[in-house]
Design an enzyme around this catalytic site. Sequence first.
Site, mmCIF file in Angstrom:
data_model
loop_
_atom_site.group_PDB
_atom_site.id
_atom_site.type_symbol
_atom_site.label_atom_id
_atom_site.label_comp_id
_atom_site.label_asym_id
_atom_site.label_seq_id
_atom_site.Cartn_x
_atom_site.Cartn_y
_atom_site.Cartn_z
ATOM 1 N N PHE A 293 -9.963 3.965 136.459
ATOM 2 C CA PHE A 293 -8.848 2.613 135.524
ATOM 3 C C PHE A 293 -9.455 2.692 134.048
ATOM 4 O O PHE A 293 -9.328 1.211 133.116
ATOM 5 C CB PHE A 293 -9.917 1.596 136.271
ATOM 6 C CG PHE A 293 -10.173 1.634 137.345
ATOM 7 C CD1 PHE A 293 -8.443 1.784 138.607
ATOM 8 C CD2 PHE A 293 -11.214 2.077 138.203
ATOM 9 C CE1 PHE A 293 -8.675 1.765 139.628
ATOM 10 C CE2 PHE A 293 -10.957 2.023 139.865
ATOM 11 C CZ PHE A 293 -9.730 2.067 140.207
ATOM 12 N N ASP A 294 -9.291 3.820 133.244
ATOM 13 C CA ASP A 294 -9.343 3.445 131.674
ATOM 14 C C ASP A 294 -10.730 2.760 131.304
ATOM 15 O O ASP A 294 -10.224 1.643 130.172
ATOM 16 C CB ASP A 294 -8.051 2.729 131.469
ATOM 17 C CG ASP A 294 -7.404 2.454 130.196
ATOM 18 O OD1 ASP A 294 -8.789 3.563 128.901
ATOM 19 O OD2 ASP A 294 -7.069 2.725 129.319
ATOM 20 N N TYR A 295 -11.440 3.020 131.825
ATOM 21 C CA TYR A 295 -12.964 1.971 131.643
ATOM 22 C C TYR A 295 -13.341 2.280 129.875
ATOM 23 O O TYR A 295 -14.765 2.574 129.924
ATOM 24 C CB TYR A 295 -13.744 2.168 132.103
ATOM 25 C CG TYR A 295 -13.179 0.968 133.347
ATOM 26 C CD1 TYR A 295 -12.800 -0.584 133.192
ATOM 27 C CD2 TYR A 295 -13.585 0.254 134.532
ATOM 28 C CE1 TYR A 295 -11.861 -1.205 134.427
ATOM 29 C CE2 TYR A 295 -13.284 0.266 136.240
ATOM 30 C CZ TYR A 295 -12.460 -1.343 135.593
ATOM 31 O OH TYR A 295 -11.930 -2.297 136.330
ATOM 32 N N ASP A 296 -12.709 2.893 128.951
ATOM 33 C CA ASP A 296 -13.209 3.310 127.656
ATOM 34 C C ASP A 296 -14.337 1.707 127.347
ATOM 35 O O ASP A 296 -13.718 0.976 127.208
ATOM 36 C CB ASP A 296 -11.938 3.200 126.819
ATOM 37 C CG ASP A 296 -10.950 4.391 127.124
ATOM 38 O OD1 ASP A 296 -11.345 4.952 128.230
ATOM 39 O OD2 ASP A 296 -10.666 4.926 126.826
ATOM 40 N N LYS B 235 -15.588 -3.216 128.693
ATOM 41 C CA LYS B 235 -14.293 -3.726 129.627
ATOM 42 C C LYS B 235 -15.026 -4.209 130.796
ATOM 43 O O LYS B 235 -14.260 -5.057 131.624
ATOM 44 C CB LYS B 235 -13.387 -2.451 129.460
ATOM 45 C CG LYS B 235 -12.914 -2.072 127.989
ATOM 46 C CD LYS B 235 -11.502 -1.070 128.735
ATOM 47 C CE LYS B 235 -10.421 -0.439 127.352
ATOM 48 N NZ LYS B 235 -9.730 0.802 127.723
#
Length: 822
Positions: free
Chosen positions: A496-499, A525
Amino acid sequence: MTPFKTGWEKFLMLTLEKTAFWVVEFLGVVLGLTLVFGGLWLLFLGGSPFYLLAGIAIIAISFGLFKRAAYALYTALGLLAVSVLWALWEVGFDFWQLVPRLLAFIIIALIVTALARRLFQKDGRPAFPRVVANSLGVVLLGSLVAFIVGMFFPHPTVVAESSGPAPVIQPQAGQDSGNDWPAWGRSTAGNRFAQFDQINKSNVKNLKVAWTYRTGDLAIDGSEYQVTPIKIDNTMYLCTPLNKVIALDAVTGKELWRFDPKLRITDSNRGWKRCRGVGYADTSTLPPEALQPATDQTGADQAVTQDASPPSGACRKRIVSNTNDARLFEVDAETGKPCEDFGDHGFVNLLDGLTDAPENGSYYLTSAPLVADGVIMVGGKINDNISVGEPSGVVRGFDVRTGKLLWAWDASRGAKDSTPLPPGEHYAPQTPNFWGTAAYDPKLGLAYFPTGNQTPDFWNGDRFPYSDEYTDAIVAVEIKTGKEHWHFRTANNDQFDYDVTSQPILYDLPGKDGTTTPVIIQLTKRGEVFVLDRRDGKPVIPVEYRKVPTDGMPGMRISPTQPFSAISIGTTPFKESDMWGGTILDQLYCRIQFKQMRWKGEFTPLSDKQRTLIYPSYYGGSNWGGGAIDASTGTLIVNDIRMAQWGRFIKQDEAKRIGLKPSAEGEYSEQIGTPWGVERSMFVSPLGVPCFKPPFGTMTAIDLATGKTKWQVPMGSIQDAPVHGIVPGVRIPLGMPTMGGPLVTKGGLTFFHGTLDYYVRALDNDTGTELWRARLPVGGQGAPMSYIGKDGKQYVVVVVGGATRTGTNANRGDYVMAYTLP
């Protein structure tokens, strides 16, 4: 008075009365039928039966009004009573959740009560005696007014138990930076804490603008001002979104010099131009071993420089910055001229060692470099979700004087090897990258940086094992060699693009036995706050590995567990009753949408069959702006974003057929080279407001010694936030998504200006109460900073270029504004 006139008046009054009844009856039937059909739908999905019953009651009220029957009033009052009981059962006394549940029924009861004198029982008596009806009307009107007035006051999520000052446990905190602000996070510890108390709780209300400077680079066409300036001696340094570096007199705001690195516009940075900060180095303080002989940088950009070789003694003090077209450069801090002994006439080409993919500009830099112990440490940003084969996420260390590449860490080699590759070789493509600013502990000699995941973000079936090992991780390396000491994953597998994007915060945590533990605090995030021993990466605040849903698409790599910290912000799982909306109707809509989505809690995998709720969202939680810590009291201050989103996989051909336009940040990402594209969007109602309960952004204070939340307040109002192009213009402190980060001072204050409304604020560190607010010309996104000028006065500085991601060139700016006491 003539009979004609009296008759005319009676006719007019009767006509108006009939019209009023017709309008109310018609609107009631429309509202009732909408609730009935929507309520039936929700009930079919397994949701609350209240809306169906409310719709039936409103239709009954409308027919009662048509017949002028007293039961219309009794039903309206009964509906209000039931709605109050239902609302209190679902959400308690949460003000903003009560608004859409009760406001409509208060208004209905008030209107019917106003018509009560024309409503009769079967025996011809009025529904209520006039005195009773009038008294009831006053009570209902008072309730309505109370709700409306309540909208203009903040409603804390957590109220401070005490207003007294927190005990000081580290009196010397912040003094290592003197009167300056020498690094992006004030120090390499990234704590954004200033020990100044000249501006304090008692006098902050007197703050005035000391000076305003305009850079000349408006935040338009994809540019955003997210910069936090630095201040050395009496000079302030900042950069514009076009990577121009500017020096200002810190007391007067007068421009001293500027340098333009001549940014090359690429396909990627055309709509994404940022410069969040610059670094500083005084090379005269470095030991001889830190000064490496200069080496040629093959392929370095031939940038336009201002002069030839600098005179003797030049570039003793250096400003270090980077560009959106992937160059690292240095200029003399006193003159703004390039440091000719650095790299190739002041520039190092960061595309060296990367694959050919970045030729379209998909590798670029946005964040301030870490400058520490003679080393410049940088990562880089790559485009998300466009394609496989993006360049490496390699993190590199360069000699601060010569620009020589000292080391290179990338996930494909991990702890095995950090030596630079020979010329002509490439670092492994599409490894997890680091695009924020690192932190540094000079006692341990370790630098700490967070990573993201291997792109594309939403399809992870083709990720390398080493990418999974370092996904969303915190990595500790030696600043001199890049040798890895430890790493810790904040997610076992990321879909989920939790950079992890914010700068780590370093702090020495006191223990009950009188000892201290050197910790690293990493915001995420996901809203999880991980507190680790920075010597070995072991959790100091407990971390629990919980089971998460695993029913993903065939080919996805899904971990059965994920790490959860004992400290988190805004991470309570959603349920149907958390759905919100500005009115009862769009609340019903949001509940229906929620029941139709896949949602089994955080990390519910995406599907191609139905939309999946994504919460926390990939914007945060905590984004790149990070937090701050009152290092004197051990109080962590964090702003967060609370926005739910949804996503679903879609075949690229199908997306093209229905007209979805691919982009890295928009509502459809193609993810070329994977089996699926991904469609995604914010989870909002037809009115354009979020479908989940407020606040949508908060400021939170956490006592790190106990892990307890001291207070939590909504940040920002709806005043300047357009909804469907309409700007409300009223300051209702609902709590809106935030950007940037806070500044904390020993004066007991937290400053913040990253709200969607155009204000800079000062909060009481002990209670979260707003003590001061000043209107800005446009919105802001960065973090404030503070220093003592040569005139002995404390200044607070903000840079404002416009609120985040408005998508237009309206309400944009280029302001640097300094505040001080008169």
